[in-house]
Design a protein around this motif. Structure first.
Motif, mmCIF file in Angstrom:
data_model
loop_
_atom_site.group_PDB
_atom_site.id
_atom_site.type_symbol
_atom_site.label_atom_id
_atom_site.label_comp_id
_atom_site.label_asym_id
_atom_site.label_seq_id
_atom_site.Cartn_x
_atom_site.Cartn_y
_atom_site.Cartn_z
ATOM 1 N N ARG A 1 -31.630 6.913 -78.799
ATOM 2 C CA ARG A 1 -32.169 8.097 -79.472
ATOM 3 C C ARG A 1 -31.498 8.369 -80.814
ATOM 4 N NH1 ARG A 1 -34.332 12.450 -75.728
ATOM 5 N NH2 ARG A 1 -35.311 11.250 -74.105
ATOM 6 N N VAL B 1 -28.574 15.215 -80.360
ATOM 7 C CA VAL B 1 -28.759 14.871 -81.785
ATOM 8 C C VAL B 1 -28.151 15.989 -82.641
ATOM 9 C CG1 VAL B 1 -30.457 14.543 -83.617
ATOM 10 C CG2 VAL B 1 -30.813 13.466 -81.382
ATOM 11 N N LEU C 1 -39.358 27.319 -76.636
ATOM 12 C CA LEU C 1 -40.685 27.665 -77.138
ATOM 13 C C LEU C 1 -41.622 26.468 -77.035
ATOM 14 C CD1 LEU C 1 -42.116 30.023 -78.869
ATOM 15 C CD2 LEU C 1 -41.742 28.496 -80.797
ATOM 16 N N ASN C 2 -42.847 26.724 -76.634
ATOM 17 C CA ASN C 2 -43.891 25.698 -76.739
ATOM 18 C C ASN C 2 -44.365 25.700 -78.188
ATOM 19 O OD1 ASN C 2 -46.197 24.151 -76.694
ATOM 20 N ND2 ASN C 2 -47.020 25.086 -74.835
ATOM 21 N N LEU D 1 -38.037 14.195 -84.097
ATOM 22 C CA LEU D 1 -37.648 12.933 -83.474
ATOM 23 C C LEU D 1 -38.337 12.759 -82.129
ATOM 24 C CD1 LEU D 1 -33.869 13.244 -84.384
ATOM 25 C CD2 LEU D 1 -35.595 11.843 -85.546
ATOM 26 N N ASN E 1 -49.536 17.536 -75.338
ATOM 27 C CA ASN E 1 -49.437 18.874 -74.733
ATOM 28 C C ASN E 1 -50.428 19.873 -75.292
ATOM 29 O OD1 ASN E 1 -47.285 17.948 -73.345
ATOM 30 N ND2 ASN E 1 -45.720 18.946 -74.583
HETATM 31 C C1 LIG Z 1 -38.849 12.272 -76.243
HETATM 32 S S1 LIG Z 1 -38.002 13.815 -76.289
HETATM 33 C C2 LIG Z 1 -37.159 13.683 -77.856
HETATM 34 C C3 LIG Z 1 -35.944 14.510 -77.870
HETATM 35 C C4 LIG Z 1 -35.066 14.434 -79.106
HETATM 36 N N1 LIG Z 1 -35.766 14.872 -80.296
HETATM 37 C C5 LIG Z 1 -34.540 13.046 -79.278
HETATM 38 O O1 LIG Z 1 -34.883 12.367 -80.230
HETATM 39 O O2 LIG Z 1 -33.742 12.641 -78.438
HETATM 40 C C6 LIG Z 1 -39.274 15.007 -76.675
HETATM 41 C C7 LIG Z 1 -38.763 16.438 -76.576
HETATM 42 O O3 LIG Z 1 -39.802 17.308 -77.037
HETATM 43 C C8 LIG Z 1 -39.914 18.407 -76.154
HETATM 44 N N2 LIG Z 1 -41.308 18.873 -76.224
HETATM 45 C C9 LIG Z 1 -42.403 18.206 -75.827
HETATM 46 N N3 LIG Z 1 -43.513 18.949 -76.026
HETATM 47 C C10 LIG Z 1 -43.101 20.112 -76.560
HETATM 48 C C11 LIG Z 1 -43.768 21.295 -76.980
HETATM 49 N N4 LIG Z 1 -45.093 21.414 -76.862
HETATM 50 N N5 LIG Z 1 -43.036 22.298 -77.487
HETATM 51 C C12 LIG Z 1 -41.685 22.185 -77.583
HETATM 52 N N6 LIG Z 1 -40.990 21.091 -77.204
HETATM 53 C C13 LIG Z 1 -41.692 20.069 -76.695
HETATM 54 C C14 LIG Z 1 -39.522 17.853 -74.797
HETATM 55 O O4 LIG Z 1 -39.078 18.865 -73.904
HETATM 56 C C15 LIG Z 1 -38.431 16.857 -75.167
HETATM 57 O O5 LIG Z 1 -37.146 17.428 -75.136
#
Ligand SMILES: C[S@@+](CC[C@H](N)C(=O)[O-])C[C@H]1O[C@@H](n2cnc3c(N)ncnc32)[C@H](O)[C@@H]1O
Length: 241
Positions: free
Chosen positions: A17, A43, A84-85, A105, A114
């Protein structure tokens, strides 16, 4: 236990990551950072070592946000994490008007899934309008649509890096923009407020930060932009000669 639930869905290692993030030579020192989809804050924690002025993380998962808060509680960097979504209407209240650098990322593909591709694209535009510098990780084969949306917002790709698992780290920049200098509170000043507004509080978290004088320059820019767009509108409304 929540950890085993999330471990099952965890793709790659922390090294995966973080791959390509720091070799991209983005200067995080003194910068305000928005980490979209910040996960557990690993991160953000690594970036905090490079002495940014602030880090604001957003994620949909409560356990992730709680872990991120705990992780960064041992860092001198001003950090705030909001659950937050990204599809929520509250997004505009939670985000600050300006950030020096926005991290996206490995999150855009999740947003698309989603909240649907159309809304994800609108939310992406809303987020990147608040910055001139984006660092993104996108899965192989998905750069096209992501870059297209950012091009529409005036960004150009400055560098790309392919990670061992195939994802691409993209550094994008909006040419000709003035850097945003977020005011760093003086030593001893109150830390950033808690993640969400206190119950009954009239202020949104973003407003609370602004009220504390955390970002006076972006606010001034916002007022100036409002005045400018109002005069542009008035000019456009004049009848044609
Ligand atoms: C693949 S992980 C990447 C995490 C981090 N950015 C990294 O590079 O390690 C995707 C992240 O996005 C968050 N996520 C996915 N959909 C989301 C949404 N609709 N709103 C907020 N966060 C969301 C997930 O909970 C997860 O922690």
């Amino acid at each position: 236990m929540w950890w085993s639930r999330f471990k099952r869905g965890f793709a790659g290692t922390w090294d995966d990551r973080l791959d390509g993030l720091f070799s991209a030579k983005v200067d995080y020192a003194g910068k305000s950072i928005l980490d979209v989809g910040c996960n557990m804050g690993v991160v953000a924690y690594e970036i905090s070592k490079l002495k940014p002025s602030s880090i604001h993380g957003i994620d949909i998962a409560k356990p992730h946000i709680e872990t991120a808060k705990m992780l960064l509680s041992g860092s001198p960097v001003h950090a705030r994490f909001d659950r937050l979504n990204l599809g929520s209407r509250r997004l505009g209240n939670i985000l600050l008007p300006k950030y020096d650098i926005v991290l996206l990322l490995a999150v855009y593909q999740h947003m698309q899934r989603n909240i649907g591709p159309g809304k994800a694209r609108r939310v992406l535009s809303n987020i990147v309008r608040r910055t001139s510098n984006v660092v993104a990780r996108v899965p192989p084969g998905t750069d096209g649509e992501f870059i297209e949306t950012l091009s529409d917002e005036g960004f150009q790709v400055k560098s790309t890096h392919t990670s061992p698992l195939g994802s691409h780290v993209l550094v994008l920049e909006k040419p000709g923009s003035l850097p945003t200098n977020i005011h760093v509170p003086a030593a001893g000043a109150d830390p950033l407020p808690a993640c969400s507004s206190a119950p009954g509080s009239a202020d949104s978290p973003a407003e609370s930060i602004l009220r504390m004088g955390f970002a006076p320059i972006p606010m001034t820019l916002r007022v100036a932009a409002t005045v400018l767009s109002a005069s542009a509108l008035t000019a456009r409304m004049r009848p044609l000669a």
